[in-house]
Each structure stands twice: as C-alpha cells, then as structure tokens.
Design a protein around this motif. Structure first.
Motif, PDB file in Angstrom:
ATOM      1  N   GLY A 100       0.815  -1.216   0.000  1.00  0.00           N
ATOM      2  CA  GLY A 100       0.000   0.000   0.000  1.00  0.00           C
ATOM      3  C   GLY A 100       0.848   1.265   0.000  1.00  0.00           C
ATOM      4  N   SER A 101       2.024   1.197   0.621  1.00  0.00           N
ATOM      5  CA  SER A 101       2.926   2.354   0.612  1.00  0.00           C
ATOM      6  C   SER A 101       3.450   2.568  -0.809  1.00  0.00           C
ATOM      7  N   TYR A 102       3.810   1.465  -1.451  1.00  0.00           N
ATOM      8  CA  TYR A 102       4.275   1.536  -2.838  1.00  0.00           C
ATOM      9  C   TYR A 102       3.189   2.139  -3.730  1.00  0.00           C
ATOM     10  N   ILE A 140      12.517   4.304   4.797  1.00  0.00           N
ATOM     11  CA  ILE A 140      13.094   3.027   5.245  1.00  0.00           C
ATOM     12  C   ILE A 140      12.024   2.182   5.922  1.00  0.00           C
ATOM     13  N   GLU A 141      11.974   0.913   5.548  1.00  0.00           N
ATOM     14  CA  GLU A 141      11.227  -0.067   6.343  1.00  0.00           C
ATOM     15  C   GLU A 141      12.247  -1.065   6.853  1.00  0.00           C
ATOM     16  N   THR A 142      12.225  -1.381   8.109  1.00  0.00           N
ATOM     17  CA  THR A 142      13.097  -2.434   8.634  1.00  0.00           C
ATOM     18  C   THR A 142      12.541  -2.993   9.929  1.00  0.00           C
ATOM     19  N   THR A 144      12.062  -5.464   6.683  1.00  0.00           N
ATOM     20  CA  THR A 144      11.235  -5.195   5.507  1.00  0.00           C
ATOM     21  C   THR A 144      10.103  -6.206   5.404  1.00  0.00           C
ATOM     22  N   ASN A 145       9.157  -5.823   4.600  1.00  0.00           N
ATOM     23  CA  ASN A 145       7.911  -6.557   4.450  1.00  0.00           C
ATOM     24  C   ASN A 145       7.774  -6.992   3.006  1.00  0.00           C
ATOM     25  N   PRO A 146       7.758  -8.250   2.709  1.00  0.00           N
ATOM     26  CA  PRO A 146       7.733  -9.407   3.608  1.00  0.00           C
ATOM     27  C   PRO A 146       9.055 -10.169   3.723  1.00  0.00           C
ATOM     28  N   HIS A 190       4.043   4.727  12.081  1.00  0.00           N
ATOM     29  CA  HIS A 190       3.451   3.426  12.409  1.00  0.00           C
ATOM     30  C   HIS A 190       2.106   3.271  11.733  1.00  0.00           C
ATOM     31  N   SER A 191       1.867   2.063  11.252  1.00  0.00           N
ATOM     32  CA  SER A 191       0.495   1.630  11.110  1.00  0.00           C
ATOM     33  C   SER A 191       0.143   1.080  12.491  1.00  0.00           C
ATOM     34  N   ALA A 192      -0.554   1.886  13.288  1.00  0.00           N
ATOM     35  CA  ALA A 192      -0.903   1.466  14.653  1.00  0.00           C
ATOM     36  C   ALA A 192      -1.962   0.367  14.643  1.00  0.00           C
ATOM     37  N   THR A 193      -2.517   0.143  13.454  1.00  0.00           N
ATOM     38  CA  THR A 193      -3.416  -0.991  13.213  1.00  0.00           C
ATOM     39  C   THR A 193      -2.782  -2.307  13.657  1.00  0.00           C
ATOM     40  N   LYS A 194      -1.461  -2.370  13.621  1.00  0.00           N
ATOM     41  CA  LYS A 194      -0.745  -3.634  13.807  1.00  0.00           C
ATOM     42  C   LYS A 194      -0.348  -3.817  15.277  1.00  0.00           C
ATOM     43  N   TYR A 195       0.933  -3.769  15.623  1.00  0.00           N
ATOM     44  CA  TYR A 195       1.336  -4.103  16.998  1.00  0.00           C
ATOM     45  C   TYR A 195       0.856  -3.110  18.040  1.00  0.00           C
ATOM     46  N   VAL A 202      -8.941  -2.178  15.087  1.00  0.00           N
ATOM     47  CA  VAL A 202      -8.946  -0.752  14.761  1.00  0.00           C
ATOM     48  C   VAL A 202      -7.893  -0.452  13.687  1.00  0.00           C
ATOM     49  N   VAL A 203      -8.206   0.508  12.825  1.00  0.00           N
ATOM     50  CA  VAL A 203      -7.253   0.988  11.818  1.00  0.00           C
ATOM     51  C   VAL A 203      -6.797   2.385  12.250  1.00  0.00           C
ATOM     52  N   HIS A 204      -5.490   2.603  12.282  1.00  0.00           N
ATOM     53  CA  HIS A 204      -4.976   3.854  12.853  1.00  0.00           C
ATOM     54  C   HIS A 204      -3.522   4.033  12.420  1.00  0.00           C
ATOM     55  N   GLY A 205      -3.067   5.282  12.341  1.00  0.00           N
ATOM     56  CA  GLY A 205      -1.665   5.534  11.994  1.00  0.00           C
ATOM     57  C   GLY A 205      -1.109   6.712  12.773  1.00  0.00           C
TER      58      GLY A 205
HETATM   59  C1  LIG Z   1      -0.279  -2.083   7.319  1.00  0.00           C
HETATM   60  C2  LIG Z   1       0.943  -1.342   7.024  1.00  0.00           C
HETATM   61  C3  LIG Z   1       0.894  -0.034   6.542  1.00  0.00           C
HETATM   62  C4  LIG Z   1      -0.418   0.662   6.238  1.00  0.00           C
HETATM   63  O1  LIG Z   1      -1.162   0.915   7.376  1.00  0.00           O
HETATM   64  P1  LIG Z   1      -2.775   0.990   7.419  1.00  0.00           P
HETATM   65  O2  LIG Z   1      -3.053   1.209   8.854  1.00  0.00           O
HETATM   66  O3  LIG Z   1      -3.282  -0.315   6.893  1.00  0.00           O
HETATM   67  O4  LIG Z   1      -3.168   2.117   6.540  1.00  0.00           O
HETATM   68  C5  LIG Z   1       2.088   0.632   6.339  1.00  0.00           C
HETATM   69  N1  LIG Z   1       3.280   0.032   6.569  1.00  0.00           N
HETATM   70  C6  LIG Z   1       3.362  -1.229   7.027  1.00  0.00           C
HETATM   71  C7  LIG Z   1       4.699  -1.830   7.268  1.00  0.00           C
HETATM   72  C8  LIG Z   1       2.206  -1.966   7.255  1.00  0.00           C
HETATM   73  O5  LIG Z   1       2.302  -3.227   7.688  1.00  0.00           O
END
Ligand SMILES: *Cc1c(COP(=O)(O)O)cnc(C)c1O
Length: 379
Positions: A100-102, A140-142, A144-146, A190-195, A202-205
């Motif tokens: 999604g970032s790409y 930078i992502e680290t 990296t995904n995936p 952060h995608s606070a949606t995750k950890y 919840v979806v949040h950043g």
């Molecule tokens: C999920 C994710 C995003 C995007 O975040 P959303 O909350 O889904 O908009 C960005 N970067 C990373 C590494 C992600 O895993």
C-alpha cells in the motif's frame, strides 16, 4: 521512565474532573467557547481532541520523540509525510516495502511530480548512486515486508545530508524493539493498526518526530487535510499499547521457536527470520533491535502458487488474512494479498516468489501453533 512504565503512564493522567483512571473517549465534534477565541484549548475536533492528545503524548514518549501526530490509518500518516514534499522532489525508498505504501507513492504522488526511486536499502551503498540535490526523503522499512531484510538505520542516516528527511516505517518492530529517532531518523511512522493496537480491532496511523518545526508542518497537514482518527479509535490504541511489551515478548518467543522448527522441513526452501545467526542482517538487527520480532516468511522448494495454497487453506489457528501484529496468529500470501499491487518484475527482484508465505506469529501456545503449521505443511 522505563519502557514498561511508559506504556502505562507516559502522558496519561486520571481524568481531572472525575478521577476516571482510563482516558475518557471525548466523542464530540466541537467545544463551547466562553467568548469568541476564549476556550480551554479545544475548538473543533479535527484540530484537537483530548483523547487523541493523550495518545499523541504517549506515542511521543514511546519513540523517544517530542511530538506524536495521529492519523486515521497508517497510509494516511504516510500521505501526510509525502505532503511535506514539493513537485520536483525525489524520494529514495526500500524496494521491499508494504504494498500500500508503494501504491500511494507511485500511483498517487508520482502524478504530482514527485519522483520515486526504489532500491535495496539493506545494501547501504545503493543510496549513493541515487542521491542528488533533489532528494528530500529517504523511506526506510526495517525489518522489511515481507522479506525481513534488515536496513542499517544509523548508517543510512549518517550517509545523507540534512536536506534529506529520514523516515522509518517502524510498524514491524514497534517502539518496544526499535526506536529509530535514537539512530538518527527524523520521522518514525506506524500503522498502529498492527502491533500498537495489537487486537485487530482498529485501523490507525501515527508519526513521531523530535523537531518542533517539522511537527508544526505535520500538524498543519493533519488539520488541513483532515485524515484524523476518531476518539474511540485513539482509546483502543491507548488500551492496546498498555500490553505492547508483553505481547511483543511473547510473539518474539513464539516466532523464534517456529522459525527454528520450520528449518527442519525438506519441503521448505528458505526461512527468512532476522533472529538466525546466518541471516544477512543479523548483526545489524542485534545492534538496532531489542529482539527479532514476530514475523517470519518462508517459501517452498516446489515454488508454485498451488503448493502455497495447500498450506494457506489448511491451517486452523493461523488464520488466512491480511494484516499482522495482533494477538492471534495470521498466515498470508504476499504475492496475491498484501503485495499484489507491486508489479511481478519488481517482486521477483526482492525474492518475493509465488510460494512465499508470511506468518504473523501471535501469542498463543507455541506447540499448538507448531502442530497447526506442521500438519498443514505435511498434507
Ligand atoms: C499495514 C501497514 C501499513 C499501512 O497501514 P494501514 O493502517 O493499513 O493504513 C504501512 N506500513 C506497514 C509496514 C504496514 O504493515
């Protein structure tokens, strides 16, 4: 304050008017003013909300920054960072990044005259050939995904001049495992949606910075563009953060156990986990991270989508779903799910093969998780 205390206390006080120990959800769109311009610091809820302010203060403390700025999603936070740029500016980014970032960078921001370059940032040298006087952002992502490559944040931050903002998407590590501002980054996202949220509800950043002028610019964008989270969402992130360290430790324990176990299978080609001593980025990870995280990827000797599908549709505790970082384990197929928006040729360059499977390891019992995976792989 140590991290484990910060998650509970930093920026958080019992509500002064009632004593409520939990931050109230201020479900309001506006605030009454005494006279025009005379108010209690809150005018309109796009601009300020007390629940959001508490979360922003807490996030700033967790990342060792000065300002936290919240958004309605991780991508809304990235959108705000990209809006710091002007037409003609150039961005250098990890080529192994969240799909999604790409998509946001290439499909939207390239239309506004911003030029993107994607490269393997785990090779620090690669930045040298792409950097020029128009470079404004290093993304930078680290890990990296995936592919779970490790990028040396400190080495890269030292390599670029002060005109280049260094932004680290810290979603995979969380501030418990890694604090990029301490390593020279200007912005943490952060995608606070995750950890941070941690419960898949919840979806949040958010972004966190140290610099006051940069914070002012991002706050201007937050208010002017308006991609703000609601107070209930902020409450859920605050609640999730309180157990971040415990969840993350358990996820790391489980991931270390499963990564080792996966190595024993003939059917499996490669297991990607930065905790392995022979992982290319292991030494850097050991230096810049507290532990190696809860994400694992692996692919199959018989490298086809069909073989991956057999595993993906036969696990029970590992649910087949997008996303990561929740208490429950998830299994995913980047080529068809999270990374489908990245063109096939770009994917191949990073090792994202058709059979690649990504695990977000949750906090269940590790033997139950292993038995679940093993029986799906053995079928
Ligand atoms: C999920 C994710 C995003 C995007 O975040 P959303 O909350 O889904 O908009 C960005 N970067 C990373 C590494 C992600 O895993």
């Amino acid at each position: 304050m140590k991290f484990e205390t910060k998650v509970i206390h930093a920026g958080i006080q019992p509500d002064p008017s009632t004593g409520a120990i939990m931050t109230p959800i201020f479900q309001t769109s506006t605030y009454v003013q005494e006279k025009p311009g005379v108010h209690k610091g809150f005018e309109y809820a796009r601009t300020q909300n007390p629940t959001r302010s508490v979360l922003e203060a807490n996030l700033a403390a967790l990342e060792n920054g000065s300002h936290g700025i919240c958004f309605s999603s991780g991508l809304a936070a990235l959108d705000a960072v990209l809006k710091l740029l002007e037409p003609g500016d150039e961005v250098i980014s990890s080529n192994d990044l969240y799909g999604g970032s790409y998509r946001l960078m290439v499909r939207l921001f390239e239309r506004y005259g911003i030029k993107m370059h994607f490269t393997d940032l785990s090779e620090t040298e690669n930045v040298k050939s792409l950097i020029n006087e128009n470079t404004r952002l290093l993304w930078i992502e680290t890990p990296t995904n995936p592919m779970l490559n490790i990028v040396d944040i400190k080495a890269l931050a030292e390599q670029v001049n002060e005109k280049v903002l260094v932004c680290v998407d810290n979603t995979f590590a969380s501030p418990y495992l890694q604090t990029p501002l301490d390593l020279g980054a200007d912005i943490v996202l952060h995608s606070a949606t995750k950890y941070l949220g941690g419960h898949s509800d919840v979806v949040h950043g958010c972004v966190i910075v140290k610099n006051d002028a940069l914070a002012d610019q991002l706050r201007f964008i937050q208010n002017a563009a308006g991609a703000v989270p609601g107070p209930q969402d902020c409450f859920l992130i605050l609640r999730g953060i309180k157990t971040l360290h415990i969840r993350m430790d358990r996820a790391c324990d489980n991931a270390e156990y499963l990564a080792e176990k996966l190595l024993s299978f003939d059917k499996i080609n490669k297991v990607y986990y930065p905790g392995f001593a022979d992982h290319k980025g292991h030494d850097i990870a050991a230096k810049q991270m507290k532990r190696f995280g809860g994400m694992i990827s692996f692919d199959l000797v018989e490298n086809t989508m069909e073989n991956a599908e057999k595993i993906l549709s036969n696990t029970h505790y590992f649910s087949l779903a997008e996303s990561l970082g929740g208490v429950e384990s998830l299994i995913g197929h980047p080529a068809s799910m999270t990374h489908a928006s990245i063109p096939y040729e770009e994917r191949q360059k990073t090792g994202l093969t058709d059979s690649l499977i990504r695990l977000s390891v949750g906090i269940e019992n590790k033997e139950d998780l292993w038995n679940d995976l093993r029986s799906a792989i053995e079928r």
